[in-house]
Design an enzyme around this catalytic site. Structure first.
Site, PDB file in Angstrom:
ATOM      1  N   HIS A   1     -70.461 -59.989 -41.107  1.00 46.78           N
ATOM      2  CA  HIS A   1     -71.360 -59.969 -39.957  1.00 46.78           C
ATOM      3  C   HIS A   1     -72.542 -60.919 -40.194  1.00 46.78           C
ATOM      4  CE1 HIS A   1     -69.134 -56.192 -39.989  1.00 46.78           C
ATOM      5  NE2 HIS A   1     -69.363 -56.082 -38.688  1.00 46.78           N
TER       6      HIS A   1
ATOM      7  N   HIS B   1     -71.924 -61.416 -33.938  1.00 48.11           N
ATOM      8  CA  HIS B   1     -72.153 -60.141 -34.622  1.00 48.11           C
ATOM      9  C   HIS B   1     -71.214 -59.930 -35.804  1.00 48.11           C
ATOM     10  CE1 HIS B   1     -72.754 -55.835 -35.315  1.00 48.11           C
ATOM     11  NE2 HIS B   1     -71.435 -55.722 -35.281  1.00 48.11           N
TER      12      HIS B   1
ATOM     13  N   GLU C   1     -78.738 -30.725 -37.071  1.00 50.69           N
ATOM     14  CA  GLU C   1     -77.882 -30.615 -38.260  1.00 50.69           C
ATOM     15  C   GLU C   1     -77.546 -31.963 -38.880  1.00 50.69           C
ATOM     16  OE1 GLU C   1     -77.081 -27.016 -35.669  1.00 50.69           O
ATOM     17  OE2 GLU C   1     -77.174 -29.188 -35.345  1.00 50.69           O
TER      18      GLU C   1
ATOM     19  N   HIS D   1     -68.106 -19.955 -32.848  1.00 52.49           N
ATOM     20  CA  HIS D   1     -68.928 -19.804 -34.049  1.00 52.49           C
ATOM     21  C   HIS D   1     -68.113 -19.364 -35.265  1.00 52.49           C
ATOM     22  CE1 HIS D   1     -72.187 -20.404 -31.337  1.00 52.49           C
ATOM     23  NE2 HIS D   1     -73.107 -20.149 -32.241  1.00 52.49           N
TER      24      HIS D   1
END
Length: 660
Positions: free
Chosen positions: A27, A261, A410, A472
Site C-alpha cells: 500500500h 491505496h 466490549e 445470552h
C-alpha cells in the site's frame, strides 16, 4: 521547509514506494501522503531513542492504518532502529523483519500489531490510560518519571470502524490529555471517494467526545503540522485530534486516486514520482548520505533526552528507595509466581458457589499481592464480579484508581486492555458475559498474535444462564476461543480450579487467558487440585488398572461425571473421571502425561460439556460419544434447561453404557 527537511520527507516516500514496488504487493498511498506528518512528528516532537527502543519514558507511536507499514519501516530504517536497506528490500517476504502489516515483537520499534482498522486507535487509548495511571502512582514533585505522550496515526478507514468511536468516546470522557490522534484525511478508500459511504463531520464527532480538535489544511506544511502538534501537547485536560488534509499517493501520477491505496505504483509511475519529487537517484532504495546524517543527528539529540531522564530516574530512586522497589515490582513479569505455595491464596470455603463469585474472591486476593493489577468490565462488574474492593475507580479526576469502567464497549475494552499490556508495567484484565466474546474476539486475536498476557474474565458460561434465553447463552463461543493459536481457555469446575486458572493467567508471560465462569452455584469437588494447572487431570479414578471407560468434562459438568461414576459403580462398571478445565494447557503437556490421563487403550470415552460439540472429537475418538449442545438454548430456569438438553447424571450413565 528547508532542503534537508524536504529530502528527509521524500526519503520516506521513495523508500516506501520502492519497497511496495519490489514486493509487487502493498500500500504506497498512505506513506506517500502521510510522510510529512510522520517526519515532523518523529524528528521534532516525539521522544524516542533508536539506541534504546524500549526505554520506559519514550513517547508511543501507533500506526493504526497498518496497511501503510512501509511508512513505519522507512522511519525505523532512517532513524537507525536496526532495519537495514536489505530488510526494506525484503518487504512482505517470508521471514523478513518487514511483514505486510506491523507486528509487535517481530520488528524493533513497532509498538503494536496493527492491520485491522481501528484496532490501533483503541490500543493507543490503552497506552494513554496506562501512562496516566503509572504517572499517578509514581510521579513525585520535581520527579515526573512517567511523562510521555501517545500518538496514533489513522485514516478514513480507522474513523469509519466502530471500535474507534467506542475507544475515543471513552478517551474523551477520561480526559486523556496525552493522547494525540493524527487523522490522515485524504477522502479516499478502496472503493473510491469516501463520500460514497462516509460524509459525517469527523471533527465535530471528536468535539462531541470531548477532544480538542485542530485542522491542518496542507499535509505537506511542516510548520503548520508542527504548530498543531505543539498545540495538542499543550492541552493536558483533553485528548487531541488533528485533522491533517493529505493527498493519497502524493507526488505520483496516481495522486488522489483510489488505485494508489493498495497496489504498487508501477515502474513508470515510480520514475515519475522521482522526477516530481526531484529525487537525485534512479537507483531503488538509494538515499543520499546527507539525509542519513540528518536522521542520525536527530537520533543523537533524542539519546540525550533519554540520558537526562536516566539521571532524573537515578536521583528519584535515591530519594525514594521505596518507590524504586515498587517500580521493580510493577515491571517484574514473574511477580505472581510465589503464589503457587501461598496457602491463603489457595484457600476456599467449602460451600457451593458460582465460579464467577469465586473468581471475584481471587481477584481481591491478587490485588493485594500485585499492585499493578488493574482491570474492569464493559458495564458488568456487579455481574462478572470483577470489582476490586476498597480500590478507587480510574477516572478523569483520579487516574490512580485500579477499577476500570469501560462502559458498554466490549470491542474497545479488549483493544484498550491490549494497549495497557503493551505499554508495560501493568497486569490488566477485562470482563464481559461469555456470549459477548463475539464482540471481543478480534482484539483477543491480536492479544494472542502479540503474545500479550491480557486476562479475559468471561462469565455466564453456558445454558446455565437460564431465563435470559438463547441471546445470552453461549454455545459455539468456547470452540471459537479454543480454536485460536496461542490463546488459553480455562473453564473451571470449582474453587480450586478457579484459583488455578487465575494463577495461570497472572503468571503467563506470552499468552492471553480466558476464564470462562459459571453464573450458577457449583459444589466444591473432593478430588480437585492444583493439577488443574496441567489442563486436565484425574479427579476421581477407577479402582481398576485399566478403567472400563473414561468420562471427560469441564466446568459445571464435572459434577455430572462424578455422579455418573457413582451410579455406574453400582452396576459394576468402573470408570475414570477426568476434569479438563483447559484443552490448550493439556495439549502442552508431555506425551507421557497425556497418556497417563487418557490412555490410548481405553477407547470407551464420553465427553460432557454444556456447549458446542465442536473440538471434542480428538478426545473421544471414533468409539466415544459427546453430550453437548447442537442447538441454541432456551429461556427457562437453568435446572430446567440442563434436564431439557440432556445434562443429567442418568444421561451420562446411558452414554457410558452406549460406548462399552
Amino acid at each position: 521547509m528547508s532542503k534537508i527537511d524536504t529530502m528527509s520527507v521524500n526519503a520516506i516516500r521513495i523508500l516506501s514506494a520502492d519497497g511496495v514496488q519490489k514486493a509487487n504487493s502493498g500500500h504506497p498511498g498512505l506513506p506517500l501522503g502521510a510522510a510529512a506528518m510522520a517526519y515532523e512528528l518523529w524528528a521534532k516532537h516525539m521522544k524516542h531513542n533508536p539506541a534504546n527502543p524500549k526505554w520506559p519514558n519514550r513517547d508511543r507511536f501507533v500506526l493504526s492504518g497498518g496497511h501503510g507499514s512501509m511508512l513505519l519501516y522507512s522511519l525505523l530504517h532512517l532513524f537507525g532502529y536496526g532495519l537495514t536497506k536489505e530488510d526494506l528490500e525484503q518487504f512482505r517476504q517470508d521471514g523478513s523483519l518487514t511483514p505486510g502489516h506491523p507486528e509487535y515483537g517481530h520488528t524493533v520499534g513497532v509498538e503494536a500489531t496493527t492491520g485491522p482498522l481501528g484496532a490501533g486507535m483503541a490500543m493507543a487509548v490503552g497506552m494513554a490510560m496506562a501512562e496516566a495511571h503509572l504517572a499517578a502512582k509514581f510521579n513525585k514533585e520535581g520527579y515526573p518519571v512517567v511523562d510521555h505522550y501517545t500518538y496514533v496515526l489513522g485514516g478514513d478507514g480507522c474513523m469509519m470502524e466502530g471500535i474507534t468511536s467506542e475507544a475515543m468516546s471513552l478517551a474523551g470522557t477520561l480526559g486523556l490529555g496525552k493522547l494525540i490522534v493524527l487523522y490522515d484525511s485524504n477522502k479516499i478508500s478502496i472503493e473510491g471517494d469516501t463520500d460514497i459511504a462516509f460524509t459525517e463531520d469527523v471533527k465535530k464527532r471528536f468535539e462531541a467526545y470531548g477532544f480538542q480538535t485542530l485542522v491542518v489544511e496542507d499535509g505537506n506544511n511542516l510548520e503548520e503540522i508542527g504548530a498543531a502538534i505543539e498545540a495538542a501537547k499543550a492541552d493536558l485536560t483533553r485528548p487531541s485530534m488533528i485533522t491533517i488534509k493529505t493527498k493519497i499517493g502524493y507526488g505520483s501520477p496516481k495522486e488522489g486516486m483510489a488505485s494508489a491505496h493498495g497496489e504498487p505504483l508501477g515502474a513508470d509511475n515510480i520514475k515519475a514520482l522521482r522526477e516530481n519529487l526531484g529525487w537525485p537517484s534512479d537507483t531503488p532504495f538509494e538515499v543520499p548520505e546527507e539525509v542519513y546524517e540528518n536522521y542520525k543527528s536527530i537520533a543523537k539529540k533524542n539519546a540525550q533526552i533519554e540520558e537526562e531522564w536516566n539521571k532524573l530516574f537515578e536521583s528519584y530512586c535515591k530519594e525514594y528507595p521505596e518507590m524504586k522497589k515498587l517500580w521493580d515490582q510493577y515491571h517484574d513479569e514473574n511477580a505472581a509466581k510465589h503464589l503457587i505455595d501461598n496457602e491463603e491464596f489457595w484457600a476456599y470455603d467449602d460451600k457451593a458457589d458460582a465460579t464467577r463469585n469465586l473468581s471475584g474472591q481471587v481477584i481481591n486476593r491478587i490485588k493485594d499481592h500485585l499492585p499493578n493489577f488493574i482491570g474492569g468490565s464493559a458495564d458488568l462488574a456487579p455481574s462478572t464480579k470483577t470489582l476490586m474492593k476498597d480500590e478507587e475507580s480510574f477516572s478523569k479526576d483520579n487516574y490512580g484508581g485500579r477499577n476500570l469502567h469501560f462502559g458498554v464497549r466490549e470491542l474497545a475494552m479488549a483493544g484498550i486492555g491490549n494497549g495497557m499490556a503493551l505499554h508495560g508495567g501493568l497486569r490488566p484484565y477485562v470482563s464481559t458475559f461469555f456470549v459477548f466474546s463475539d464482540y471481543v474476539k478480534p482484539m483477543a486475536r491480536l492479544s494472542a498474535l502479540m503474545e500479550m498476557p491480557l486476562t479475559y474474565v468471561l462469565t455466564h458460561d453456558s445454558i446455565g444462564v437460564g431465563e435470559d434465553g438463547p441471546t445470552h447463552e453461549p454455545i459455539e463461543q468456547l470452540a471459537m476461543l479454543r480454536a485460536m493459536p496461542n490463546f488459553t481457555v480455562y473453564r473451571p469446575a470449582d474453587a480450586t480450579e478457579t484459583i488455578a486458572a487465575w494463577y495461570y493467567a497472572i503468571t503467563s508471560t506470552k499468552t492471553p487467558t480466558a476464564l470462562v465462569l459459571s453464573r450458577q452455584n457449583l459444589p466444591q469437588l473432593a478430588g480437585s487440585s492444583k493439577e488443574a494447572l496441567k489442563g486436565a487431570y484425574i479427579i476421581s479414578d477407577s479402582k481398576k488398572e485399566v478403567p472400563d471407560a473414561i468420562i471427560i468434562a469441564s466446568g459445571s459438568e464435572v459434577q455430572l461425571g462424578l455422579g455418573a461414576q457413582e451410579e455406574l459403580l453400582k452396576e459394576g462398571i468402573d470408570v475414570r473421571v477426568v476434569s479438563m478445565p483447559s484443552m490448550d494447557v493439556f495439549e502442552q503437556q508431555s506425551e507421557e502425561y497425556k497418556e497417563s490421563i487418557l490412555p490410548k487403550n481405553v477407547r470407551a470415552r464420553v465427553a460432557v460439556e454444556a456447549l458446542s460439540y465442536f473440538g471434542w472429537g480428538r478426545y473421544v475418538g471414533l468409539d466415544g460419544t459427546t453430550i453437548a449442545m447442537n442447538s441454541f438454548g432456551a429461556s427457562a430456569p437453568a435446572n430446567v434447561l440442563f434436564e431439557k438438553f440432556g445434562f443429567t447424571v442418568d444421561n451420562v450413565v446411558k452414554a457410558v453404557k452406549s460406548v462399552l
